[in-house]
Design a protein around this motif. Sequence first.
Motif, PDB file in Angstrom:
ATOM      1  N   ARG A 293      45.262  33.739  -7.167  1.00 41.25           N
ATOM      2  CA  ARG A 293      44.472  34.377  -8.224  1.00 41.25           C
ATOM      3  C   ARG A 293      42.980  34.267  -7.946  1.00 41.25           C
ATOM      4  O   ARG A 293      42.209  35.196  -8.227  1.00 41.25           O
ATOM      5  N   PHE A 294      42.561  33.135  -7.408  1.00 40.65           N
ATOM      6  CA  PHE A 294      41.148  32.944  -7.105  1.00 40.65           C
ATOM      7  C   PHE A 294      40.715  33.884  -5.987  1.00 40.65           C
ATOM      8  O   PHE A 294      39.634  34.498  -6.053  1.00 40.65           O
ATOM      9  N   HIS A 295      41.539  34.023  -4.967  1.00 37.65           N
ATOM     10  CA  HIS A 295      41.247  34.984  -3.887  1.00 37.65           C
ATOM     11  C   HIS A 295      41.130  36.390  -4.475  1.00 37.65           C
ATOM     12  O   HIS A 295      40.204  37.143  -4.144  1.00 37.65           O
ATOM     13  N   ASP A 340      22.542  28.523   1.729  1.00 33.81           N
ATOM     14  CA  ASP A 340      22.644  27.491   0.690  1.00 33.81           C
ATOM     15  C   ASP A 340      24.111  27.331   0.303  1.00 33.81           C
ATOM     16  O   ASP A 340      24.828  28.319   0.119  1.00 33.81           O
ATOM     17  N   MET A 341      24.551  26.087   0.183  1.00 34.65           N
ATOM     18  CA  MET A 341      25.939  25.809  -0.159  1.00 34.65           C
ATOM     19  C   MET A 341      25.988  25.074  -1.494  1.00 34.65           C
ATOM     20  O   MET A 341      25.848  23.857  -1.543  1.00 34.65           O
ATOM     21  N   PRO A 342      26.148  25.801  -2.604  1.00 32.78           N
ATOM     22  CA  PRO A 342      26.190  25.133  -3.906  1.00 32.78           C
ATOM     23  C   PRO A 342      27.405  24.217  -4.016  1.00 32.78           C
ATOM     24  O   PRO A 342      28.420  24.425  -3.339  1.00 32.78           O
ATOM     25  N   LYS A 343      27.286  23.218  -4.859  1.00 30.06           N
ATOM     26  CA  LYS A 343      28.413  22.325  -5.119  1.00 30.06           C
ATOM     27  C   LYS A 343      28.948  22.638  -6.501  1.00 30.06           C
ATOM     28  O   LYS A 343      28.265  22.427  -7.510  1.00 30.06           O
ATOM     29  N   LEU A 344      30.150  23.165  -6.548  1.00 37.28           N
ATOM     30  CA  LEU A 344      30.779  23.526  -7.810  1.00 37.28           C
ATOM     31  C   LEU A 344      31.398  22.289  -8.448  1.00 37.28           C
ATOM     32  O   LEU A 344      31.923  21.423  -7.741  1.00 37.28           O
ATOM     33  N   VAL A 349      37.156  25.974  -9.840  1.00 36.69           N
ATOM     34  CA  VAL A 349      37.866  27.074  -9.178  1.00 36.69           C
ATOM     35  C   VAL A 349      39.205  27.369  -9.849  1.00 36.69           C
ATOM     36  O   VAL A 349      39.806  28.415  -9.615  1.00 36.69           O
ATOM     37  N   VAL A 350      39.661  26.457 -10.707  1.00 40.72           N
ATOM     38  CA  VAL A 350      40.893  26.685 -11.453  1.00 40.72           C
ATOM     39  C   VAL A 350      40.601  27.042 -12.902  1.00 40.72           C
ATOM     40  O   VAL A 350      41.099  28.034 -13.438  1.00 40.72           O
ATOM     41  N   GLN A 351      39.757  26.253 -13.555  1.00 40.25           N
ATOM     42  CA  GLN A 351      39.543  26.404 -14.994  1.00 40.25           C
ATOM     43  C   GLN A 351      38.492  27.441 -15.353  1.00 40.25           C
ATOM     44  O   GLN A 351      38.542  28.016 -16.443  1.00 40.25           O
ATOM     45  N   GLN A 352      37.523  27.662 -14.471  1.00 40.58           N
ATOM     46  CA  GLN A 352      36.539  28.735 -14.671  1.00 40.58           C
ATOM     47  C   GLN A 352      36.499  29.614 -13.421  1.00 40.58           C
ATOM     48  O   GLN A 352      35.446  29.829 -12.809  1.00 40.58           O
ATOM     49  N   ALA A 353      37.655  30.114 -13.051  1.00 44.69           N
ATOM     50  CA  ALA A 353      37.786  30.865 -11.801  1.00 44.69           C
ATOM     51  C   ALA A 353      36.906  32.107 -11.779  1.00 44.69           C
ATOM     52  O   ALA A 353      36.340  32.457 -10.735  1.00 44.69           O
ATOM     53  N   ASP A 354      36.761  32.793 -12.928  1.00 43.86           N
ATOM     54  CA  ASP A 354      35.903  33.987 -12.984  1.00 43.86           C
ATOM     55  C   ASP A 354      34.464  33.635 -12.627  1.00 43.86           C
ATOM     56  O   ASP A 354      33.818  34.321 -11.833  1.00 43.86           O
ATOM     57  N   GLU A 355      33.959  32.561 -13.239  1.00 47.96           N
ATOM     58  CA  GLU A 355      32.580  32.147 -12.979  1.00 47.96           C
ATOM     59  C   GLU A 355      32.419  31.689 -11.536  1.00 47.96           C
ATOM     60  O   GLU A 355      31.422  32.008 -10.874  1.00 47.96           O
ATOM     61  N   ALA A 356      33.403  30.938 -11.021  1.00 48.10           N
ATOM     62  CA  ALA A 356      33.329  30.465  -9.637  1.00 48.10           C
ATOM     63  C   ALA A 356      33.333  31.632  -8.658  1.00 48.10           C
ATOM     64  O   ALA A 356      32.560  31.656  -7.696  1.00 48.10           O
ATOM     65  N   CYS A 373      37.710  21.135  -2.491  1.00 51.17           N
ATOM     66  CA  CYS A 373      37.850  21.946  -1.282  1.00 51.17           C
ATOM     67  C   CYS A 373      36.504  22.530  -0.891  1.00 51.17           C
ATOM     68  O   CYS A 373      35.508  22.352  -1.592  1.00 51.17           O
ATOM     69  N   VAL A 374      36.486  23.254   0.221  1.00 53.03           N
ATOM     70  CA  VAL A 374      35.361  24.109   0.567  1.00 53.03           C
ATOM     71  C   VAL A 374      35.897  25.534   0.584  1.00 53.03           C
ATOM     72  O   VAL A 374      36.998  25.793   1.088  1.00 53.03           O
ATOM     73  N   VAL A 375      35.138  26.448  -0.027  1.00 51.70           N
ATOM     74  CA  VAL A 375      35.519  27.859  -0.090  1.00 51.70           C
ATOM     75  C   VAL A 375      34.573  28.641   0.808  1.00 51.70           C
ATOM     76  O   VAL A 375      33.352  28.540   0.667  1.00 51.70           O
TER      77      VAL A 375
END
Length: 425
Positions: A293-295, A340-344, A349-356, A373-375
């Motif tokens: 779903r995240f993909h 730049d590599m933000p740290k979420l 990535v599961v609970q606010q997947a849309d925002e991520a 993980c790293v995305v």
Amino acid sequence: MQTELLHPADQLLMMMERIYGYGMTTTSGGNLSILDENGDIWITPAGVDKGALTRSDMVCVKEDGTVIGHHKPSSEYPFHRLIYRSRPDLKAVVHAHPPALVSFSIVRRIPNTKLLPNEELIVGEVGMAEYALPGSESLGENIAKVFARGINCVMLENHGVVVGGGHLFEAFRAFETLEYCARLEINAHRIGKPVSLLEVNRNKPQPQLEEFTPVRYSTEEREVRGEMCRLISRAYDQSLFTSTQGTFSQRLSDGSFVITPYGDDRKYLQPGDLVRIKDGKQEAGKLPSRSVRFHELIYKTQPHVKSIIIAHPPHIMAFAVTDTPFDSRTIPESYILLRDMPKLPFGMVVQQADEAAGRFKKDTPLAIAANDCVVVTGSSLLNAFDRLEVAEYSAKAFIDTFVLGPVRHIAPERIEELKAAFRLD
């Protein structure tokens, strides 16, 4: 790959080649065994080079103690026998001396399996067996005593590790995961203080998708499936993926995408194992990665993204499990590819997947998810893989600098030169 159909001797050979080939034991160290349906124990031989084993080198010890084979069974046969007697549910045992786990055995500590969500679920409780002479009945009794408590992973004081499973590949997965946890924790301690998860039971549910049956496989899709498998195999060989972790996907020109399956060993994936996702439906008879779903969200919200990798390489993940920030302004290649590599925050990535998913703009191709993980996103399979590789290699170099001296970043004006020269804005 249906490993259960392989003869015990073939399974032992395949797994010992894998363990030795990936530097998790030495020429003379380590041993594997399988308990078959007849009660016979198939085991690796004593005194034979682990880098030159053949199928015919494997030894079968019958239930009455009769030895069949060209060699003597491993000198550690006594503890294999005692483990099976104390735990009839176990059908395979892995014993080896991977460097990170040996380090923990020397200080007599158990690796932290709570730095990431799924490791403890794979490994379970880990015990520690008291030191005894290798090959002795005393060592076997010490190990079997811990296994008898229902524990499948047992560290050995000043020695290594023993892992049992319902089959050899299950035992290997837990063994490999525990070694990964040890390497991750060591890397994390070199740059900061590892932060454990308070709860580790966040086992993502398998998405329930409707199924569709493909009418055909286009030339484009066939090419994508082949290239994905080649790069996934390379990712495993370079320790960017493990047997249980690492997800790769690629968008196709019709808007559908192909993704790695759930639960399959990353080392042996074949093009037919991959799963096509079309209009929110999954290819019939297959299970996609639980991150499907995240993909899908990233592809829907970021048209420039053509490929996505979710991975857990042990060096970049050290920055995910500590408060130490990762800065790509170390060498030009790192900044050009990683930016730049933000740290979420953990769980985003599961609970606010849309925002991520909305974070992966053109100037933000990667993100580290805390304790997760790293995305990595890219314009192609190779571009995404290159970024993952550079991120891990840069992280390793970054970690090594902590023992050499203060980190000296590329100056701001030089960063501006890079932006202009490589059109990064």
